[in-house]
Design a protein around this motif. Structure first.
Motif, mmCIF file in Angstrom:
data_model
loop_
_atom_site.group_PDB
_atom_site.id
_atom_site.type_symbol
_atom_site.label_atom_id
_atom_site.label_comp_id
_atom_site.label_asym_id
_atom_site.label_seq_id
_atom_site.Cartn_x
_atom_site.Cartn_y
_atom_site.Cartn_z
ATOM 1 N N ARG A 99 0.820 -1.227 0.097
ATOM 2 C CA ARG A 99 0.098 -0.100 -0.077
ATOM 3 C C ARG A 99 0.785 1.259 -0.035
ATOM 4 O O ARG A 99 0.692 2.341 -0.719
ATOM 5 C CB ARG A 99 -0.697 0.075 1.100
ATOM 6 C CG ARG A 99 -2.035 -0.926 1.285
ATOM 7 C CD ARG A 99 -2.830 -1.225 2.433
ATOM 8 N NE ARG A 99 -3.658 -2.121 2.328
ATOM 9 C CZ ARG A 99 -4.235 -3.027 3.344
ATOM 10 N NH1 ARG A 99 -3.414 -3.011 4.129
ATOM 11 N NH2 ARG A 99 -5.093 -3.986 3.145
ATOM 12 N N MET A 103 1.141 4.174 -2.953
ATOM 13 C CA MET A 103 1.160 5.586 -2.762
ATOM 14 C C MET A 103 2.335 6.495 -3.359
ATOM 15 O O MET A 103 2.200 7.494 -3.705
ATOM 16 C CB MET A 103 0.855 6.032 -1.276
ATOM 17 C CG MET A 103 -0.372 5.445 -0.670
ATOM 18 S SD MET A 103 -1.841 6.506 -1.383
ATOM 19 C CE MET A 103 -1.672 7.833 -0.862
ATOM 20 N N GLY A 107 2.196 9.222 -6.215
ATOM 21 C CA GLY A 107 2.662 10.456 -5.860
ATOM 22 C C GLY A 107 3.706 10.896 -6.885
ATOM 23 O O GLY A 107 3.486 12.013 -7.480
#
Length: 138
Positions: A99, A103, A107
């Motif tokens: 996870r 991200m 990003g």
């Protein structure tokens, strides 16, 4: 996986490439693939289809996404974890690392789209400027 995506972005942004051709028939070398999001546009359609078919094979046959516990029976570095509590903890750590990597790669892609600079270009400039104004982080 997303962990591989993050590592791939870091490696590619540092100018490390495979030798040889990505597509011999198209005359496309690995080093010719641009950095960042534009790189996917350089891959021939047949190559993208091969990648998608491989992902489908992995997801549907080898490691189905319907196994929500994340235990695919391949063990931990070749050994199975006998203690159920330790196994559950390590599976949770692996899921959370995945996870975090999701991200991280998202990003990186969002910042590239907003600023027009890859992650490496942002770091090389000595700042991360999500608004492209050169004023640092915010």
């Amino acid at each position: 996986s997303d962990l591989n995506s993050v590592v791939g972005v870091i490696v590619h942004n540092n100018g490390i490439h495979f030798d040889g051709y990505l597509s011999p028939s198209a005359g496309l070398k690995f080093e010719d693939v641009p950095q960042g999001i534009d790189g996917i546009r350089a891959i021939p359609s047949a190559g993208l289809i091969q990648i998608l078919l491989f992902f489908a094979l992995v997801e549907l046959a080898w490691m189905p996404a319907s196994k929500y516990d994340g235990d695919y029976g391949v063990g931990y570095f070749g050994t199975d974890i006998a203690d159920p509590e330790e196994k559950a903890r390590k599976l949770n750590v692996e899921l959370n690392n995945g996870r975090a990597a999701m991200m991280g790669i998202m990003g990186s892609m969002v910042v590239e789209v907003l600023t027009g600079q890859t992650m490496a270009e942002q770091y090389a400039a000595g700042r991360i400027s999500p608004f492209g104004d050169g004023q640092g982080v915010f």
